[in-house]
Design a protein around this motif. Sequence first.
Motif, PDB file in Angstrom:
ATOM      1  N   SER A   9      -7.597  52.606 -28.665  1.00 12.93           N
ATOM      2  CA  SER A   9      -7.062  52.751 -27.368  1.00 12.93           C
ATOM      3  C   SER A   9      -6.095  53.905 -27.793  1.00 12.93           C
ATOM      4  CB  SER A   9      -6.039  51.419 -27.358  1.00 12.93           C
ATOM      5  OG  SER A   9      -5.165  51.227 -28.154  1.00 12.93           O
ATOM      6  N   LYS A  10      -5.110  54.000 -26.783  1.00  9.92           N
ATOM      7  CA  LYS A  10      -3.964  55.210 -26.712  1.00  9.92           C
ATOM      8  C   LYS A  10      -2.842  54.950 -27.869  1.00  9.92           C
ATOM      9  CE  LYS A  10      -4.259  57.234 -22.425  1.00  9.92           C
ATOM     10  NZ  LYS A  10      -5.996  57.176 -22.526  1.00  9.92           N
ATOM     11  N   THR A  11      -2.897  53.715 -28.313  1.00  2.25           N
ATOM     12  CA  THR A  11      -1.854  53.393 -29.653  1.00  2.25           C
ATOM     13  C   THR A  11      -2.444  53.925 -30.895  1.00  2.25           C
ATOM     14  OG1 THR A  11      -2.851  51.112 -30.018  1.00  2.25           O
ATOM     15  CG2 THR A  11      -1.019  51.477 -28.530  1.00  2.25           C
TER      16      THR A  11
ATOM     17  N   ALA B 101       5.142  56.293 -44.018  1.00  2.00           N
ATOM     18  CA  ALA B 101       5.592  57.631 -43.927  1.00  2.00           C
ATOM     19  C   ALA B 101       4.741  58.463 -42.746  1.00  2.00           C
ATOM     20  CB  ALA B 101       5.269  58.379 -45.116  1.00  2.00           C
ATOM     21  N   ALA B 102       3.276  58.107 -42.657  1.00  2.00           N
ATOM     22  CA  ALA B 102       2.630  58.701 -41.829  1.00  2.00           C
ATOM     23  C   ALA B 102       3.160  58.217 -40.583  1.00  2.00           C
ATOM     24  CB  ALA B 102       1.132  58.627 -42.095  1.00  2.00           C
ATOM     25  N   GLU B 103       3.355  57.029 -40.444  1.00  2.00           N
ATOM     26  CA  GLU B 103       3.777  56.582 -38.969  1.00  2.00           C
ATOM     27  C   GLU B 103       5.074  57.129 -38.533  1.00  2.00           C
ATOM     28  OE1 GLU B 103       1.985  54.871 -36.743  1.00  2.00           O
ATOM     29  OE2 GLU B 103       0.320  54.347 -38.096  1.00  2.00           O
ATOM     30  N   ALA B 104       6.083  57.116 -39.440  1.00  2.00           N
ATOM     31  CA  ALA B 104       7.370  58.011 -39.482  1.00  2.00           C
ATOM     32  C   ALA B 104       7.201  59.060 -38.779  1.00  2.00           C
ATOM     33  CB  ALA B 104       8.125  57.625 -40.282  1.00  2.00           C
ATOM     34  N   ALA B 105       6.185  60.144 -39.631  1.00  2.00           N
ATOM     35  CA  ALA B 105       5.975  61.460 -39.126  1.00  2.00           C
ATOM     36  C   ALA B 105       5.243  61.496 -37.781  1.00  2.00           C
ATOM     37  CB  ALA B 105       4.985  62.098 -40.344  1.00  2.00           C
ATOM     38  N   ASN B 106       4.566  60.593 -37.560  1.00  2.00           N
ATOM     39  CA  ASN B 106       3.840  60.417 -36.191  1.00  2.00           C
ATOM     40  C   ASN B 106       5.050  60.570 -35.042  1.00  2.00           C
ATOM     41  OD1 ASN B 106       1.740  60.045 -34.221  1.00  2.00           O
ATOM     42  ND2 ASN B 106       2.763  58.016 -33.947  1.00  2.00           N
ATOM     43  N   LEU B 107       6.207  59.697 -35.162  1.00  2.00           N
ATOM     44  CA  LEU B 107       7.210  59.753 -34.215  1.00  2.00           C
ATOM     45  C   LEU B 107       7.672  61.293 -34.022  1.00  2.00           C
ATOM     46  CD1 LEU B 107       9.015  56.482 -35.174  1.00  2.00           C
ATOM     47  CD2 LEU B 107       7.346  56.981 -33.406  1.00  2.00           C
ATOM     48  N   GLN B 108       7.707  62.129 -34.970  1.00  2.00           N
ATOM     49  CA  GLN B 108       7.968  63.538 -34.792  1.00  2.00           C
ATOM     50  C   GLN B 108       6.842  64.501 -34.476  1.00  2.00           C
ATOM     51  OE1 GLN B 108      10.982  64.846 -37.406  1.00  2.00           O
ATOM     52  NE2 GLN B 108      11.568  62.783 -37.991  1.00  2.00           N
ATOM     53  N   GLY B 109       5.926  63.976 -34.079  1.00  2.00           N
ATOM     54  CA  GLY B 109       4.453  64.649 -33.802  1.00  2.00           C
ATOM     55  C   GLY B 109       3.714  65.261 -35.001  1.00  2.00           C
TER      56      GLY B 109
ATOM     57  N   LYS C  78       3.332  48.138 -36.779  1.00  2.00           N
ATOM     58  CA  LYS C  78       2.064  48.845 -36.582  1.00  2.00           C
ATOM     59  C   LYS C  78       1.143  48.978 -37.663  1.00  2.00           C
ATOM     60  CE  LYS C  78      -0.382  52.687 -34.756  1.00  2.00           C
ATOM     61  NZ  LYS C  78      -1.830  52.233 -35.155  1.00  2.00           N
ATOM     62  N   VAL C  79       1.761  49.046 -38.865  1.00  2.00           N
ATOM     63  CA  VAL C  79       0.686  48.973 -40.037  1.00  2.00           C
ATOM     64  C   VAL C  79       0.238  47.765 -40.119  1.00  2.00           C
ATOM     65  CG1 VAL C  79       0.676  49.307 -42.593  1.00  2.00           C
ATOM     66  CG2 VAL C  79       2.077  51.169 -41.018  1.00  2.00           C
ATOM     67  N   ASP C  80       0.900  46.496 -39.879  1.00  2.00           N
ATOM     68  CA  ASP C  80       0.354  45.414 -39.934  1.00  2.00           C
ATOM     69  C   ASP C  80      -0.659  45.076 -39.011  1.00  2.00           C
ATOM     70  OD1 ASP C  80       2.207  44.775 -42.036  1.00  2.00           O
ATOM     71  OD2 ASP C  80       3.590  43.777 -40.915  1.00  2.00           O
ATOM     72  N   ALA C  81      -0.228  45.514 -37.825  1.00  2.00           N
ATOM     73  CA  ALA C  81      -1.408  45.389 -36.556  1.00  2.00           C
ATOM     74  C   ALA C  81      -2.792  46.038 -36.928  1.00  2.00           C
ATOM     75  CB  ALA C  81      -0.868  45.818 -35.432  1.00  2.00           C
ATOM     76  N   ASP C  82      -2.647  47.146 -37.589  1.00  2.00           N
ATOM     77  CA  ASP C  82      -3.885  47.991 -38.074  1.00  2.00           C
ATOM     78  C   ASP C  82      -4.402  47.013 -39.032  1.00  2.00           C
ATOM     79  OD1 ASP C  82      -3.446  50.149 -36.490  1.00  2.00           O
ATOM     80  OD2 ASP C  82      -3.088  51.511 -38.128  1.00  2.00           O
TER      81      ASP C  82
ATOM     82  N   PHE D 219      -7.844  57.191 -36.965  1.00  2.00           N
ATOM     83  CA  PHE D 219      -7.464  56.550 -38.592  1.00  2.00           C
ATOM     84  C   PHE D 219      -6.703  55.294 -38.443  1.00  2.00           C
ATOM     85  CE2 PHE D 219      -4.651  56.013 -42.145  1.00  2.00           C
ATOM     86  CZ  PHE D 219      -5.660  56.401 -43.248  1.00  2.00           C
ATOM     87  N   ARG D 220      -6.822  54.182 -38.936  1.00  2.00           N
ATOM     88  CA  ARG D 220      -6.073  52.901 -38.879  1.00  2.00           C
ATOM     89  C   ARG D 220      -5.602  52.611 -40.331  1.00  2.00           C
ATOM     90  NH1 ARG D 220      -9.048  49.046 -34.631  1.00  2.00           N
ATOM     91  NH2 ARG D 220      -8.702  50.164 -32.605  1.00  2.00           N
ATOM     92  N   ASN D 221      -4.634  52.224 -40.577  1.00  2.00           N
ATOM     93  CA  ASN D 221      -3.947  51.574 -41.740  1.00  2.00           C
ATOM     94  C   ASN D 221      -4.629  50.660 -42.409  1.00  2.00           C
ATOM     95  OD1 ASN D 221      -1.774  53.915 -42.014  1.00  2.00           O
ATOM     96  ND2 ASN D 221      -1.211  52.919 -39.798  1.00  2.00           N
TER      97      ASN D 221
END
Length: 171
Positions: free
Chosen positions: A8-10, A74-82, A129-133, A56-58
């Motif tokens: 999905s989009k997430t 860290a990758a998820e945090a980087a994602n928030l900054q594109g 998010k990491v837990d959901a993955d 890619f899923r964690n």
Amino acid sequence: MSLKPAVSKTDHAQGNLDADLVIVEYGDYQCPYCGAAYPVLKELMKEFGSQIKFVFRNFPLSEMHQYARPAALAAEAANLQGKFWEMHDAIYENQQDLNENFLMKLAEKLKLNIPQFEKDLESTELANKVDADFESGIVSGVNGTPSFFVNGKKFDGGAENLLELVRENVK
């Protein structure tokens, strides 16, 4: 086994986002097998990126790999900054140096807003998010990393097999 939930989009996706061929990797940033798969997947995207949507899923195996979860955050945090894929790639390209300190160095190198990055690392939203993955991996039958799904079906084989499969089937 099939992939649950569906892409999905997430999800983090690259390549052709409208492609008919969707490959999902469940990966652990500290797993040596994921590290070995990384250049093969890069090759796959170089050859067929215009025809593949790669997701890619964690799936951090935290009991074995102490830095897998911090790296995922860290990758998820980087994602928030594109900069998800930049961080994802940088971690795999420097896997042998992986630790919390090194993740901060990568964030600086990627020119992320560091105070924001540090704050985001602590956020429950990213942890969720990491837990959901991870949970989606469990219900999809993932029992190790890397695990691949092709168009929602579990793929029995590694990255090399995946590259062969695509080379044979995508012209």
